[in-house]
Write a protein that holds these residues in place. Structure first.
Motif, short mmCIF file in Angstrom:
data_model
loop_
_atom_site.label_atom_id
_atom_site.label_comp_id
_atom_site.label_asym_id
_atom_site.label_seq_id
_atom_site.Cartn_x
_atom_site.Cartn_y
_atom_site.Cartn_z
N GLY A 168 0.81 -1.21 0.00
CA GLY A 168 0.00 0.00 0.00
C GLY A 168 0.84 1.26 0.00
O GLY A 168 0.57 2.21 -0.74
N THR A 169 1.89 1.27 0.83
CA THR A 169 2.78 2.43 0.89
C THR A 169 3.51 2.62 -0.43
O THR A 169 3.66 3.75 -0.91
N TRP A 189 1.11 4.19 -3.03
CA TRP A 189 0.87 5.62 -2.81
C TRP A 189 2.11 6.44 -3.12
O TRP A 189 2.03 7.46 -3.82
#
Length: 482
Positions: free
Chosen positions: A190-191, A194
Motif C-alpha cells: 500500500g505504501t 501511494w
C-alpha cells in the motif's frame, strides 16, 4: 400552465447568466489579471485547507505563515517548505498537496481558461485567447501575432486535451516504473503504491516534494528509480506545446514529412545543451569534493552530475545536501535554475526560449546583421523585446527579494541568493535556509514564488495594461551603449 416565480426572487438561470457575463467581461478586459486572480483565490482556498487541524498529523492548527507558504509552494509547484512535509501533514494534508500540484502544473492562464470553460460551459474566443497566451506570451500584447507561434487558437482545444492526457499518461508510466523498485526495497504494498504515484506527480510537475521522511536517501544509488524521476522532470519541463507537437508528429502517416516549429526546435536544442553543460560543469567543479562526488568513481560521478543538472532546471529532487556544494557549483545552479524549463511547462524560470532568443540577438549583433535567424526562420524584433522584458523583470524580482532577505536573515549571500532563485524559478532545491526563515522572510519567499509562477510578463501586463496603443512617436535619438 407556465410556472411563475415569486416576486422579488431572481431565477437561478438569471443569476448564473449574470455571473457568467461578469466573469467573461472581466476576463475580456484583462485576461492576465483574471488569471492572477484565479491563482490568488486558489492559494487562499488551499491556505485555509492547510490551516485545518485535520491536515496535520498532530491535529493542531498550522500557523498562518506556514500554511500560506505551503499553499503557495504547492499551487506554484515550487517544492520549498518551511515544515517537514513528510511528518507534518496527515493523509488529508498529503492529498491536498497532490491535488494542488496537479492544479498548479496546468499553468496560470490555462487554469483560468478552464475555469472560464466551466463557468461559460463552452470554450469561447476569450478562453482560447487566455489558454493560447500561456503557451505564447505574445498573445497578451495588442497587435498581430507571428504565425510561427507555439500554439494557434485553433489548436487550443487540442492543447487542453494534451495537458490532461499527458499528465495522466506520463505520471502513470513513471509510477509504473517506480512501483516495482519500491517493492524490491521492502516497502509495503500500500505504501509503495501511494508513494510511487506521489513521486511520479512530483516529478512531472517539477515540484520535488517527498512523501517519506528519508526522501531519496534510500534510492540515492538506485539508478532505475532516479532515471524514472529524471524522465518525468524532463518531460514536464519541455512544455505542453512541445509534447503536443511530438505527439502530433508521431501520429503522422509514415513517409509524410514531419514539421517542427521553431519553438519546438529551440526548446529541445537549448534544453539538451544546458543539460549537458550543467553535467560537465558539475563533474569538473565537484570531482574533488568528498561531501558530494569526490568519493564516487567515474561512472557514478557522471550519473549523479546528470541527475543534479536535470533537477536544477526545476525538478527539486536531490541526492546530496545542497549546502555541501562548492560556491562555484552553487553559482552554476543559480544560473540553471534562473533559466528554468520550456514555455507553458511545469517548470519555472525565464524559460529556455528566452535565453535562446537573447543569444541569437547577441550573435546577430556580433555578425553585424540586422535580423535574428534560426533554422531558416527569422525571429521578429518584438520577440526580442519580450525576452529582454522577461529577463529584466526576473532579475529585478530576484535582486529585490535577495536584498530584503539578506537584511532580514543576515545569512551568507550565496545561500540567500540560491534559495531566492529557487523560489522564483519554482525549483524547490534549498541550502536549508528556507526552513529556518522567520515569518517576515517566509512572506517574502512566498511572494517571490508567486511572481515567478504567474510569469513576469503576465504580472507586468496585469499591472501596466500593456494592451494600450501608442498613437504618436517621439523624435528618434541614439544614446551611447556599451
Amino acid at each position: 400552465m407556465r410556472a411563475t416565480l415569486a416576486p422579488g426572487r431572481p431565477s437561478s438561470t438569471t443569476v448564473g447568466s449574470r455571473v457568467r457575463e461578469a466573469v467573461n467581461g472581466f476576463a475580456s478586459r484583462s485576461p492576465s489579471r483574471f488569471a492572477i486572480l484565479v491563482f490568488a483565490l486558489l492559494i487562499l482556498v488551499f491556505t485555509l485547507l492547510f490551516s485545518l487541524p485535520i491536515a496535520t498529523t498532530t491535529g493542531t492548527t498550522t500557523p498562518l505563515a506556514d500554511a500560506l507558504f505551503t499553499a503557495v509552494s504547492v499551487i506554484c509547484v515550487t517544492g520549498l517548505a518551511t515544515v517537514d512535509m513528510a511528518t507534518h501533514w496527515s493523509v488529508f494534508g498529503h492529498t491536498l498537496v497532490y491535488v494542488g500540484v496537479q492544479i498548479g502544473a496546468v499553468g496560470v492562464l490555462t487554469m483560468a481558461s478552464i475555469l472560464g470553460l466551466v463557468i461559460s460551459r463552452r470554450l469561447g474566443l476569450r478562453a482560447k485567447l487566455m489558454a493560447a497566451s500561456d503557451s505564447n506570451p505574445l498573445r497578451i500584447h495588442a497587435g498581430p501575432v507571428a504565425e510561427g507561434q507555439a500554439v494557434r487558437l485553433g489548436d487550443v482545444g487540442k492543447l487542453l486535451i494534451t495537458v490532461a492526457l499527458s499528465m495522466v499518461v506520463i505520471e502513470g508510466v513513471i509510477a509504473l516504473l517506480l512501483f516495482p523498485r519500491m517493492l524490491i526495497a521492502g516497502i509495503p504494498l500500500g505504501t509503495a503504491l501511494w508513494e510511487s504515484v506521489y513521486y511520479s506527480a512530483m516529478a512531472f510537475t517539477n515540484t520535488g516534494f517527498a512523501p517519506n521522511v528519508e526522501g531519496l536517501t534510500a534510492f540515492a544509488t538506485d539508478y532505475w528509480f532516479l532515471s524514472a524521476l529524471m524522465i518525468g522532470v524532463f518531460l514536464g519541463a519541455i512544455g505542453f506545446p512541445v509534447i503536443l507537437a511530438i505527439a502530433t508528429n508521431l501520429r503522422r502517416t509514415p513517409g509524410r514529412r514531419r514539421r517542427w516549429s521553431i519553438h519546438v526546435k529551440l526548446t529541445l536544442l537549448t534544453s539538451v545543451i544546458l543539460l549537458v553543460a550543467g553535467t560537465v560543469l558539475y563533474i569538473v567543479l565537484e570531482y574533488d569534493n568528498p561531501k558530494t562526488f569526490g568519493h564516487l568513481d567515474a561512472g557514478h560521478t557522471v550519473f549523479q552530475a546528470l541527475f543534479l543538472s536535470t533537477m536544477t532546471r526545476s525538478g527539486g529532487f536531490s541526492t546530496i545536501q545542497i549546502d555541501d556544494l562548492h560556491g562555484s557549483s552553487l553559482l552554476v545552479s543559480d544560473m540553471l535554475m534562473f533559466i528554468g524549463g520550456g514555455s507553458a511547462s511545469t517548470a519555472g524560470g525565464i524559460k529556455v526560449t528566452t535565453l535562446a532568443v537573447l543569444f541569437l540577438a547577441a550573435f546577430a549583433e556580433a555578425r553585424g546583421v540586422e535580423s535574428m535567424d534560426a533554422f531558416r526562420r527569422r525571429i521578429p524584433i518584438d520577440v526580442l523585446r519580450l525576452s529582454v522584458a522577461v529577463a529584466l523583470w526576473g532579475a529585478t524580482i530576484v535582486a529585490v527579494s535577495t536584498i530584503v532577505l539578506l537584511q532580514i536573515t543576515k545569512a551568507p549571500l550565496e545561500h540567500v541568493l540560491f534559495d531566492v532563485i529557487s523560489a522564483f524559478a519554482t525549483c524547490g532545491l534549498s541550502t536549508g535556509l528556507t526552513e529556518k526563515l522567520p515569518d517576515a522572510g517566509v512572506y517574502v519567499m512566498a511572494a517571490t514564488m508567486f511572481c515567478g509562477r504567474v510569469g513576469t510578463v503576465t504580472l507586468a501586463a496585469a499591472l501596466a495594461q500593456s494592451q494600450r496603443k501608442q498613437l504618436f512617436h517621439n523624435p528618434e535619438e541614439r544614446p551611447l551603449v556599451g
